[in-house]
Write an enzyme that holds these catalytic residues in place. Sequence first.
Site, short mmCIF file in Angstrom:
data_model
loop_
_atom_site.label_atom_id
_atom_site.label_comp_id
_atom_site.label_asym_id
_atom_site.label_seq_id
_atom_site.Cartn_x
_atom_site.Cartn_y
_atom_site.Cartn_z
N LYS A 173 0.83 -1.21 0.00
CA LYS A 173 0.00 0.00 0.00
C LYS A 173 0.87 1.25 0.00
CE LYS A 173 -1.91 -1.68 3.65
NZ LYS A 173 -2.73 -2.02 4.84
N THR A 205 -8.79 8.36 9.53
CA THR A 205 -7.99 7.33 8.87
C THR A 205 -7.78 6.10 9.75
OG1 THR A 205 -5.97 8.44 9.64
CG2 THR A 205 -6.77 9.01 7.43
N GLY A 207 -8.17 2.60 11.09
CA GLY A 207 -8.73 1.36 10.57
C GLY A 207 -8.72 1.23 9.06
N THR A 208 -7.97 2.06 8.37
CA THR A 208 -7.96 1.98 6.91
C THR A 208 -7.37 0.65 6.43
OG1 THR A 208 -5.90 3.25 6.93
CG2 THR A 208 -7.93 4.45 6.44
N GLY A 209 -6.28 0.21 7.06
CA GLY A 209 -5.66 -1.05 6.65
C GLY A 209 -6.56 -2.24 6.89
N CYS A 210 -7.21 -2.27 8.06
CA CYS A 210 -8.15 -3.35 8.38
C CYS A 210 -9.29 -3.38 7.37
CB CYS A 210 -8.73 -3.16 9.78
SG CYS A 210 -7.52 -2.99 11.10
#
Length: 268
Positions: A173, A205, A207-210
Site C-alpha cells: 500500500k 484514517t 482502521g484503513t488497513g483493516c
Amino acid sequence: MPSVLTIAGSDSSAGAGIQADLKTFAALGVYGTCAITAVTAQNTLGVTAVHEVPPEIVAAQVEAVVTDIRPDAVKTGMLAGAAIIEVVAAKVREHGLPNLVVDPVMVAKSGDRLLREDAVAALRELLLPLATVVTPNLPEAEALTGRTIESDDDVRRAAKEIVAMGARSAVVKGGHRESAEAVDLLYDGNAFREYAAPWVETASTHGTGCTFASAIAACLAQGTPLADAVAEAKAYLTEALRRAYPIGGGHGPVNHFWRWWGRETEPK
C-alpha cells in the site's frame, strides 16, 4: 450467503480491528464471523492497554466457527505474538481454509506497537506461505523484507520478496509515500498492477488497513478475481474516507456504511 472469518484484535473505539472488519463485511454483503486474538483499550488518540487472548482460546474460536459456518475467505489482522500465529497457521492448514488475506498488523495508527518483534519471523515463516494475498503498508513491508523502501523500484522489489516468502500475491500500500496520488501495487507472482486514487484530506484514517484487507476478503469470498477484488476494495475505502465524519479527538474511523447514510458533500 458467503461468509468471511476475521482473526484479529478488538478495538474498543470500534474504528479498527474486529469491529472494522465486521462492519466492512456487512457493508459488502457477506456474513462475518470472528476469532478475537487480543482485547485492546484504545480510542482515536492511542492504545492504553493490550490483553492477549490465550492461544488455545484463539484456536477454539476458529475451530468453533469453521466446523459450523465454513468461511469462503479468511482475514487476519492483529496477531500479537508468535504463539497465536502458530495456532492460526495450524488451523488454516488443518481445515484447508481458502482465500487467506494477511494484513500484517504491526503498529497502530497512533504509533503503538501491536506485534512483538519476536513474532515477525513467525509471521514471515508460518503464515505468509499460506496467504492468497498479503497487504502491508510501507513500514510493514520494510519490517517483513528488512529493506528500506524509498523508490518505486524499492516497492516492486519488496512485493517480489514477499511473494518469494511463499505468498501467492502481495499488495504494497502507498499510503505512507509522498506522491501525486495514493498508489497501491499488486504483484501476483507474474505481473504488477497499480491502483491509483486521489488523496482524501481527512483525519478519519483509523482502521484503513483493516478495512482494505477485509474488503478484499469479502470480494474474494464472493468469487471476485483477485485483481478486481483489490480494485473494488480500494474504491470502497476511498469513498469511506471521503464520506467520513468527525469522531473523537484524534484519528477517527472511516464511514463503512457510506452507501446507506452519511455525509453527501465533499469534505471541506
